[in-house]
Design a protein around this motif. Structure first.
Motif, PDB file in Angstrom:
ATOM      1  N   UNK A 116      81.109  86.107  39.388  1.00 25.15           N
ATOM      2  CA  UNK A 116      81.055  86.737  41.262  1.00 25.15           C
ATOM      3  C   UNK A 116      82.107  87.521  40.742  1.00 25.15           C
ATOM      4  N   UNK A 117      83.359  87.612  39.851  1.00 25.39           N
ATOM      5  CA  UNK A 117      84.059  88.682  39.689  1.00 25.39           C
ATOM      6  C   UNK A 117      85.063  87.787  40.723  1.00 25.39           C
ATOM      7  N   UNK A 118      85.591  87.085  40.490  1.00 21.45           N
ATOM      8  CA  UNK A 118      86.540  85.514  41.823  1.00 21.45           C
ATOM      9  C   UNK A 118      87.490  85.508  40.881  1.00 21.45           C
ATOM     10  N   UNK A 119      87.645  85.949  39.293  1.00 21.35           N
ATOM     11  CA  UNK A 119      88.127  85.247  38.429  1.00 21.35           C
ATOM     12  C   UNK A 119      88.796  86.210  37.214  1.00 21.35           C
ATOM     13  N   UNK A 120      90.619  86.557  37.177  1.00 19.80           N
ATOM     14  CA  UNK A 120      90.593  86.979  35.888  1.00 19.80           C
ATOM     15  C   UNK A 120      89.846  87.015  34.348  1.00 19.80           C
ATOM     16  N   UNK A 218      83.187  91.999  31.663  1.00 17.98           N
ATOM     17  CA  UNK A 218      84.282  92.259  32.807  1.00 17.98           C
ATOM     18  C   UNK A 218      85.831  91.677  32.719  1.00 17.98           C
ATOM     19  N   UNK A 219      85.171  90.277  31.938  1.00 15.70           N
ATOM     20  CA  UNK A 219      86.832  89.077  32.121  1.00 15.70           C
ATOM     21  C   UNK A 219      87.099  88.895  30.867  1.00 15.70           C
ATOM     22  N   UNK A 220      87.932  88.289  30.206  1.00 19.42           N
ATOM     23  CA  UNK A 220      88.118  87.657  29.282  1.00 19.42           C
ATOM     24  C   UNK A 220      87.576  85.938  29.407  1.00 19.42           C
ATOM     25  N   UNK A 221      86.629  85.282  28.486  1.00 20.26           N
ATOM     26  CA  UNK A 221      86.217  84.126  28.623  1.00 20.26           C
ATOM     27  C   UNK A 221      85.783  83.046  27.262  1.00 20.26           C
TER      28      UNK A 221
END
Length: 276
Positions: A116-120, A218-221
């Motif tokens: 949900x794009x709520x974490x960097x 879009x973010x590092x996982x």
């Protein structure tokens, strides 16, 4: 230091106030830590000192666990609700897109916040949601058995068992590969917390249809799995990598389902690398 925060969440009966207990230590970029079903924030204690040297660490008791009250009436114990609650919690704590790490249920919640794009960034340790139907049924059966056992055991018996390595293994070897490393006090607190966790069975019921099937772009996982995980078997990590192809898949040798005390140095390094 332990603290509480209260905030409003939407319910079918209008906005209701809820309270979450948390601990916040360290300096640096914020790192939100989420535990698994029936657990509490102290499960992160073995790695917190190392993390706090480079991160502002916020470890929370999820609603109905540890010292946090249950969800308000009208809120379901399911993934969409918990995502709304965690978003409201981050706003109340003034955490704008923190790094998020979670274990088991907490790993699933962390991935959902990332989706949900709520974490960097997201680091998920043995996250739920990558199971086959038979693997999910097995895990839920084991968890139900653990809960029923914890409910039925008198506190003096739990305390007596916790005094020996063999007793601690009998109480916690399902989730720890090295249960003897847990202190007697920690084992007692975990067993009592599991027995008292509100919303435990509602959470299990809501998880029957949960499968994490989306990419987290879009973010590092980072997805990390203990090689000796007896609850969510390690091959589920391979499925997670297929679903989130850009994720870094890390093996945790000799670690169980809850790896933080099995190998604190390794897990702390994985969490710091995942949140860089």
């Amino acid at each position: 230091m332990s603290a509480t925060v209260s905030f409003k969440v939407p319910t079918p009966y209008g906005p209701q106030s809820m309270t979450v207990s948390y601990a916040r230590v360290g300096t640096g970029e914020p790192l939100l830590l989420l535990h698994g079903i029936g657990h509490h924030r102290q499960v992160w204690d073995p790695v917190t000192p190392v993390l706090a040297a480079e991160r502002e660490v916020i470890a929370v008791d999820l609603p109905g666990c540890g010292r946090s009250p249950a969800l308000p009436d009208g809120l379901a114990h399911d993934l969409p609700t918990m995502s709304v609650v965690l978003a409201a919690l981050c706003e109340a704590l003034e955490l704008e897109r923190p790094h998020v790490a979670g274990n088991s249920l907490g790993g699933l919640l962390a991935l959902d916040l990332g989706r949900a794009n709520r974490a960097r960034s997201v680091t998920a340790l043995s996250p739920a949601g990558f199971w086959s139907p038979l693997e999910r049924q097995y895990a839920f059966t084991v968890l139900t058995g653990m809960r029923r056992t914890a409910e039925r055991m008198p506190l003096p018996l739990v305390e007596w068992l916790s005094r020996s390595a063999a007793g601690r293994a009998g109480l916690t070897s399902t989730i720890y590969a090295r249960p003897g490393r847990r202190s007697p006090e920690s084992v007692v607190a975990e067993t009592v917390g599991l027995a008292r966790a509100q919303g435990f069975f509602e959470t299990l019921r809501s998880g029957r249809e949960v499968r994490f099937t989306d990419d987290v772009p879009g973010i590092p996982v980072t997805v990390a799995w203990g090689s000796k995980d007896r609850l969510l078997v390690p091959r589920q990590g391979v499925r997670a990598k297929r679903i989130i192809p850009r994720a870094r898949l890390v093996r945790l040798p000799g670690c169980g389902h809850v790896p933080m005390s099995d190998d604190p140095a390794l897990v702390a390094r994985v969490l710091l690398d995942g949140s860089r």
